[in-house]
Design a protein around this motif. Structure first.
Motif, PDB file in Angstrom:
ATOM      1  N   ASN A  41      45.683  72.818 132.728  1.00  0.00           N
ATOM      2  CA  ASN A  41      44.882  71.670 133.131  1.00  0.00           C
ATOM      3  C   ASN A  41      44.152  71.069 131.932  1.00  0.00           C
ATOM      4  O   ASN A  41      44.123  69.846 131.754  1.00  0.00           O
ATOM      5  CB  ASN A  41      43.875  72.091 134.200  1.00  0.00           C
ATOM      6  N   PHE A  45      46.054  67.702 131.541  1.00  0.00           N
ATOM      7  CA  PHE A  45      45.505  66.834 132.569  1.00  0.00           C
ATOM      8  C   PHE A  45      44.007  66.583 132.431  1.00  0.00           C
ATOM      9  O   PHE A  45      43.358  66.162 133.388  1.00  0.00           O
ATOM     10  CB  PHE A  45      45.794  67.435 133.957  1.00  0.00           C
ATOM     11  N   LYS A 218      47.401  70.493 137.702  1.00  0.00           N
ATOM     12  CA  LYS A 218      46.713  69.196 137.753  1.00  0.00           C
ATOM     13  C   LYS A 218      45.298  69.383 138.298  1.00  0.00           C
ATOM     14  O   LYS A 218      44.385  68.642 137.972  1.00  0.00           O
ATOM     15  CB  LYS A 218      47.507  68.210 138.621  1.00  0.00           C
ATOM     16  N   PHE A 285      45.015  61.891 138.594  1.00  0.00           N
ATOM     17  CA  PHE A 285      46.355  62.419 138.794  1.00  0.00           C
ATOM     18  C   PHE A 285      46.546  62.733 140.281  1.00  0.00           C
ATOM     19  O   PHE A 285      45.682  63.347 140.913  1.00  0.00           O
ATOM     20  CB  PHE A 285      46.571  63.683 137.968  1.00  0.00           C
ATOM     21  N   PRO A 368      52.674  64.217 131.024  1.00  0.00           N
ATOM     22  CA  PRO A 368      51.312  63.908 131.490  1.00  0.00           C
ATOM     23  C   PRO A 368      50.481  63.115 130.492  1.00  0.00           C
ATOM     24  O   PRO A 368      49.500  62.475 130.889  1.00  0.00           O
ATOM     25  CB  PRO A 368      50.706  65.301 131.724  1.00  0.00           C
ATOM     26  N   PRO A 372      47.846  58.924 134.424  1.00  0.00           N
ATOM     27  CA  PRO A 372      48.153  58.979 135.853  1.00  0.00           C
ATOM     28  C   PRO A 372      48.779  57.719 136.433  1.00  0.00           C
ATOM     29  O   PRO A 372      49.313  57.750 137.534  1.00  0.00           O
ATOM     30  CB  PRO A 372      46.786  59.241 136.481  1.00  0.00           C
TER      31      PRO A 372
END
Length: 675
Positions: A41, A45, A218, A285, A368, A372
């Motif tokens: 993460n 993300f 995520k 996301f 990623p 998003p």
């Protein structure tokens, strides 16, 4: 809408399985999973400004729970002292969000529309759906349970109020299930194609799309996170949930051997019409597809029953608003991917639609770092005056012997195959006057393993780098593992130092940006060749001054898109370099405490860079050109090719790159895919 008790009871059973699995989880095994997901993460993300804090929180929450002897994931940054984790992790429940959060929310909201079913007894009423790729909509199966329902339905975008408080004019697009329709009743999802234009000619592309990434992580399982939902409740204008909207702890997949934990649960407010809405993190996301509420169950005469808000027993046909709920439920994106992959393996017509849906989504949702939504949202931080001590962090150059480059053939014009020869670019009269010639030679092309460079004598930066990449000979293909520690940067002994980059300007703020990427340059059939190619890629002539975030994000992301194509074993030739401009800043204009008399001396930092990619597709030479600048804006809008998908990067015509650089790409200009 009328409820069906059987559906509510199934939702309650899924919730029960989730709660029981969470309670039974052994701590050490789960801690390893939580550690890995948290680091993923942070790395993929999470915004750069929060990354260190997220990692610190992951360590604080999980390291004390690990059993002795358990390997720490390699993603763990070695510079972070575990003892400092508690101090760094103070943000964990901080509700402060950057203003950028709202800007990205508006971009995400464009892709969310209201679905209306026509021509049938309306069992669902209005619902929500959202675009996940160009021309592809995602909603619930119970909203569009068949192609017949979808064929009589439409989706409305821009159904919301403007800044003036007045309703915008909705744009109505028909659904096209004959083009693509794939659904699953158990996971309650439905993908359906959407018409590219309205009957009035409005383009669907203006509403963008929300990317759906397959990776787990995520959602960080180590901290409380908000469930942000954009929806059309009760068929009204677009609404967003931003308050008191937290996810419950994500499922512990490491213990889910049966694959039943397909849902996320959260407390966000939703109403009739919210079915099919995207459930997003604070980085926007998409992590789940909202499907409905989990009802309150009570034991009555030894049997669990669904309850109403007035504490009476629910019945089939009750209004949805009359039911008491304990949570909301959404189908996890990763499980939707898994379902599509299973359907794509079947030997039926549905498998064709499942594979088509996968192709559409994966084409825009592999990396990623793209962010998003359909537009790039990664921040580019252009520095103000650089701190005086930044130069202390620079890596010192070494000097290698000229023999290191003996026999290096450089760029090969015939690399793409017979009939697809692509030579080095021709130099205009203005450019040829600026080239740096090799020592004691009337030549100017520096040849390395797999690539060549031509240097600008006055600007001390490459005019261009030209490289060939054979995807079947990359390090990952030959050595089956991570690349070794990188070599030291070296000067090229074949060229005067005064024509090579001034290495004193490089630091953590302005980096040595590879024109020919290391992962592309390091190719060969054996360890010896790979090692030599690695050393050749770290010659300072292959470096150009790039602001750190530009090098790591915008420029790096475009490189990664090409690398993914190469990892399939394909061949590519590409050219890259800066666009020299009289307005480019001198390095010392950016550095603090430099006397005025010295501010306009030395190297300039290019503000724009170009790249041209060439490959063979269906026995035809294809090319694509790009111009990126260090303010993170791509110069023009253009089409995207099929063979190599370039994500959020819009093309620039090769003719325009020629005009800006003084280079002539005769073969490539003819094969340009820019229209």
């Amino acid at each position: 809408m009328d409820v069906t008790l059987a559906d509510l009871e199934k939702a309650a059973e899924r919730y029960k399985e989730f709660v029981e699995a969470q309670a039974e989880a052994p701590t050490p095994i789960v801690a390893v999973e939580r550690l890995r997901l948290g680091l993923r993460n942070a790395n993929l993300f999470t915004s750069t400004t929060d990354r260190l804090s997220v990692i610190a929180n992951v360590l604080k929450e999980n390291l004390p729970k690990l059993e002795p002897g358990i390997d720490i994931p390699p993603e763990l940054p070695q510079f972070l002292d575990v003892a400092d984790a508690r101090n760094e992790a103070s943000f964990a429940d901080n509700d402060l969000r950057p203003i950028r959060f709202l800007h990205v929310a508006l971009l995400a909201a464009r892709a969310v529309g209201k679905i209306t079913v026509r021509g049938y007894v309306d069992t669902e009423g209005d619902a929500t759906g959202f675009l996940v790729a160009p021309g592809l909509l995602l909603t619930n199966h119970h909203v569009l349970p068949s192609e017949d329902f979808a064929a009589t339905s439409f989706v409305a975008f821009d159904m919301e109020d403007g800044l003036d408080g007045k309703p915008k004019s909705p744009k109505l697009f028909d659904l096209q299930p004959s083009e693509l329709y794939i659904a699953d009743s158990e996971l309650d999802y439905c993908f359906v194609a959407v018409s590219p234009t309205t009957s009035q000619g409005d383009e669907l592309s203006q509403f963008g799309f929300l990317r759906m990434f397959e990776q787990t992580g995520k959602l960080d399982p180590n901290r409380r996170q908000a469930a942000n939902i954009i929806q059309h409740p009760l068929g009204q204008g677009k609404k967003i949930v931003l308050r008191d909207n937290y996810f419950m702890e994500p499922p512990k997949d490491v213990l889910d051997n049966s694959g039943k934990l397909n849902s996320l649960f959260y407390g966000s407010d939703t109403l009739k019409g919210s079915s099919g809405a995207p459930v997003c993190t604070d980085e926007w996301f998409v992590v789940a597809l909202h499907r409905g509420g989990v009802p309150l169950m009570k034991a009555v005469n030894g049997e669990l029953r669904v309850m109403r808000l007035d504490d009476t027993l629910a019945r089939d046909g009750d209004a949805k608003s009359s039911i008491a709920y304990v949570a909301n439920e959404g189908t996890r994106v990763s499980r939707i991917y898994a379902s599509l992959r299973q359907k794509a393996l079947l030997d039926n017509e549905a498998s064709i639609h499942a594979q088509a849906a996968l192709n559409h989504i994966l084409a825009v949702s592999q990396d990623p770092k793209l962010g998003p939504v359909d537009r790039s949202t990664a921040p580019l931080i252009t520095p103000g005056p650089l701190a005086l001590d930044l130069s202390d962090t620079q890596e010192k150059l070494i000097r290698r012997k000229p023999s290191l480059f003996n026999g290096a053939a450089g760029y090969q014009s015939s690399f793409l195959g017979e009939g697809f020869e692509v030579g080095l670019p021709e130099l205009s009269h203005e450019v040829i006057k600026e080239v740096a010639k090799l020592r004691d030679l009337d030549e100017y092309v520096l040849k390395y393993l797999n690539y060549s460079v031509v240097m600008h004598a006055r600007r001390r930066t490459a005019i261009y780098a030209a490289g060939n990449v054979n995807g079947s000979l990359l390090w990952k293909k030959i050595m089956q593992g991570a690349m070794p520690k990188r070599p030291s940067w070296t000067l090229d002994p074949r060229l005067d130092d005064q024509h090579q980059p001034d290495d004193s300007i490089f630091s953590t703020a302005i980096q040595r940006g590879h024109l020919f990427k290391r992962e592309d340059a390091v190719q060969g059939a054996n360890d010896e060749t790979l090692s030599l190619a690695d050393q050749h890629s770290f010659v300072i002539t292959n470096a150009t001054p790039m602001i750190a975030n530009f090098n790591n994000v915008e420029w790096g992301d475009l490189e990664d898109l090409i690398t993914r194509h190469l990892e399939e074993g394909n061949r590519v030739s590409y050219f890259a370099g800066p666009i020299f401009d009289v307005e480019d800043k001198f390095f010392y204009e950016l550095k603090a405490s430099v006397p005025e008399s010295n501010r306009f001396k030395g190297m300039r930092v290019p503000s724009r860079f170009w790249k041209i990619v060439a490959w063979v597709e269906q026995d035809r030479l294809q090319t694509a050109g790009f111009v990126l600048d260090q303010s993170d804006e791509i110069r023009k809008q253009g089409p995207i090719t099929d063979e190599i998908y370039f994500g959020a990067y819009s093309q620039t015509s090769i003719k325009e790159i020629e005009a800006r650089t003084g280079l002539l790409f005769n073969q490539l200009r003819v094969a340009d895919t820019y229209k």
